[in-house]
Write a protein that holds these residues in place. Structure first.
Motif, short mmCIF file in Angstrom:
data_model
loop_
_atom_site.label_atom_id
_atom_site.label_comp_id
_atom_site.label_asym_id
_atom_site.label_seq_id
_atom_site.Cartn_x
_atom_site.Cartn_y
_atom_site.Cartn_z
N ASN A 110 0.79 -1.23 0.00
CA ASN A 110 0.00 0.00 0.00
C ASN A 110 0.82 1.28 0.00
OD1 ASN A 110 -2.23 -1.68 0.10
ND2 ASN A 110 -2.60 -1.39 2.29
N VAL A 111 2.12 1.17 0.36
CA VAL A 111 2.95 2.38 0.41
C VAL A 111 4.23 2.23 -0.42
CG1 VAL A 111 4.11 4.07 1.89
CG2 VAL A 111 2.06 2.90 2.72
N LEU A 112 5.08 1.27 -0.06
CA LEU A 112 6.36 1.15 -0.76
C LEU A 112 6.17 0.88 -2.25
CD1 LEU A 112 8.76 -0.74 1.67
CD2 LEU A 112 8.73 1.68 1.04
N HIS A 113 5.13 0.18 -2.62
CA HIS A 113 4.82 -0.04 -4.04
C HIS A 113 4.68 1.30 -4.76
CE1 HIS A 113 0.74 -0.35 -6.33
NE2 HIS A 113 1.70 -0.38 -7.24
N HIS A 114 4.04 2.29 -4.11
CA HIS A 114 3.91 3.62 -4.71
C HIS A 114 5.27 4.32 -4.80
CE1 HIS A 114 -0.64 4.02 -3.53
NE2 HIS A 114 -0.35 2.87 -4.09
N LYS A 155 -2.90 3.49 4.15
CA LYS A 155 -3.60 4.32 3.15
C LYS A 155 -3.44 5.81 3.47
CE LYS A 155 -5.07 1.22 0.27
NZ LYS A 155 -4.60 1.20 -1.14
N HIS A 156 -3.38 6.15 4.76
CA HIS A 156 -3.07 7.54 5.12
C HIS A 156 -1.66 7.89 4.63
CE1 HIS A 156 -6.19 9.47 7.69
NE2 HIS A 156 -6.66 8.23 7.71
N ALA A 157 -0.73 6.96 4.80
CA ALA A 157 0.63 7.20 4.32
C ALA A 157 0.65 7.36 2.81
CB ALA A 157 1.55 6.06 4.75
N ALA A 158 -0.16 6.57 2.10
CA ALA A 158 -0.20 6.64 0.64
C ALA A 158 -0.70 8.01 0.17
CB ALA A 158 -1.08 5.53 0.07
N VAL A 159 -1.74 8.53 0.83
CA VAL A 159 -2.24 9.86 0.47
C VAL A 159 -1.17 10.92 0.77
CG1 VAL A 159 -3.94 11.65 1.02
CG2 VAL A 159 -4.68 9.28 0.76
N GLY A 160 -0.51 10.79 1.91
CA GLY A 160 0.54 11.74 2.25
C GLY A 160 1.67 11.73 1.25
N PHE A 161 2.06 10.54 0.80
CA PHE A 161 3.14 10.45 -0.18
C PHE A 161 2.70 11.04 -1.52
CE2 PHE A 161 5.41 7.82 -3.46
CZ PHE A 161 6.64 8.45 -3.30
N ALA A 162 1.46 10.76 -1.93
CA ALA A 162 0.95 11.31 -3.19
C ALA A 162 0.93 12.83 -3.13
CB ALA A 162 -0.44 10.76 -3.48
N GLU A 163 0.51 13.38 -1.99
CA GLU A 163 0.49 14.84 -1.86
C GLU A 163 1.91 15.42 -1.93
OE1 GLU A 163 -2.08 17.91 0.72
OE2 GLU A 163 -0.80 16.61 1.95
N TRP A 164 2.86 14.73 -1.30
CA TRP A 164 4.26 15.19 -1.37
C TRP A 164 4.73 15.20 -2.82
CZ3 TRP A 164 8.84 13.38 -3.25
CH2 TRP A 164 9.99 14.06 -2.85
N LEU A 165 4.41 14.15 -3.57
CA LEU A 165 4.80 14.09 -4.98
C LEU A 165 4.17 15.24 -5.77
CD1 LEU A 165 4.42 10.27 -5.69
CD2 LEU A 165 6.57 11.54 -5.70
N ALA A 166 2.89 15.52 -5.50
CA ALA A 166 2.19 16.57 -6.23
C ALA A 166 2.82 17.93 -5.98
CB ALA A 166 0.71 16.59 -5.83
N ILE A 167 3.18 18.19 -4.73
CA ILE A 167 3.80 19.47 -4.39
C ILE A 167 5.20 19.58 -5.00
CG2 ILE A 167 4.74 20.83 -2.46
CD1 ILE A 167 2.40 19.63 -0.77
N THR A 168 5.92 18.48 -5.00
CA THR A 168 7.32 18.49 -5.43
C THR A 168 7.49 18.53 -6.94
OG1 THR A 168 7.89 17.25 -3.43
CG2 THR A 168 9.53 17.28 -5.21
N TYR A 169 6.60 17.86 -7.68
CA TYR A 169 6.85 17.67 -9.11
C TYR A 169 5.85 18.34 -10.05
CZ TYR A 169 10.35 14.32 -7.65
OH TYR A 169 11.46 13.74 -7.07
#
Length: 263
Positions: A110-114, A155-169
């Motif tokens: 759910n997280v490292l795969h992303h 799943k909370h971690a997955a949303v957090g990681f996706a948001e980090w990616l969106a802000i960064t890239y």
């Protein structure tokens, strides 16, 4: 993003939401749809059903080398990846008593795969000046999956990681969306109901269970508008607002629902 002439990769593509996305992407005119899944036979069946634009690949998303090879093979075969859908996911139906193996599997899928998908796909997207990452995160990533602690946390971690990616890239041309459906008529939900999974019972009690095809429709609309949060269940936005404004009241409501179901 318009899917016409795009190259898309979908992990967890052998069933449920992943298979529905594969069919819909092809119908939207995608140049290629790579159906990746741990179940090679099921992935091949989906690819055959989708048609000539589809290609099936066996991949264990918890192994970074396999995710990296999935990306490299797709880029060799089609020249690029326009959209990478990190869609594979697992639930446990357990609380804090879940053993370390279940916690580790939830974390890796759910997280490292992303993380692995982003590491592998971003270099090519950045070099080309554009691309799209779609992460299936679940409404549990903005709310709570009652009865499933590992699923909620990851799943909370997955949303957090996706948001980090969106802000960064985003300013470098890479768009990111977090797909957060609530109840979906998939084997995951059916298995949960059969096993007495409390979270599955909560979803069923809500009466808001969508088909995978309905989720795919919402995904297409969200990608077209390049929204960060894609919510196939619009009511999830209201739930998230209530949760943020009155966390104690939100938790009290869920506890009441749990007591009623257990009774």
């Amino acid at each position: 993003m318009n899917l016409t002439d795009r190259v898309a990769v979908i992990t967890g593509g052998a069933g449920g939401i992943g298979a529905a996305l594969a069919r819909r992407f092809a119908a939207e005119g995608a140049a290629a749809v790579v159906v990746a899944d741990l179940d090679a036979v099921a992935a091949a069946a989906v690819a055959e059903d989708v048609g000539p634009v589809a290609h099936a690949v066996a991949v264990d998303v918890t192994v970074e080398d396999q995710v990296r090879e999935l990306v490299a093979d797709t880029e060799r075969r089609y020249g690029r990846i326009d959209l990478f859908c990190a869609n594979a996911g697992v639930s446990t139906g357990a609380g804090v008593e879940a053993d370390d193996a279940d916690w580790d599997r939830a974390w890796r899928v759910n997280v490292l795969h992303h993380v692995y998908a982003a590491r592998a796909a971003l270099p090519g997207m950045l070099e080309r000046g554009g691309g799209y990452l779609l992460h299936t995160c679940s409404a549990a990533g903005v709310l709570t999956a009652v009865g499933d602690a590992p699923y909620t946390a990851t799943k909370h971690a997955a949303v957090g990681f996706a948001e980090w990616l969106a802000i960064t890239y985003r300013d470098r041309g890479v768009r990111v969306s977090a797909l957060c459906p609530q109840g979906v008529d998939t084997p995951m939900l059916a298995d949960g109901l059969a096993s007495g999974h409390l979270g599955a019972q909560v979803i069923a009690a809500s009466g808001a269970v969508l088909t995978p095809d309905q989720v795919a429709d919402a995904t297409i609309a969200g990608l077209a508008e390049e929204r960060f949060l894609i919510l196939p269940h619009p009511e999830v936005a209201g739930y998230a607002l209530r949760r943020a404004q009155d966390p104690d009241g939100w938790q009290a409501g869920l506890r009441k629902l749990v007591r009623r179901l257990r009774a």
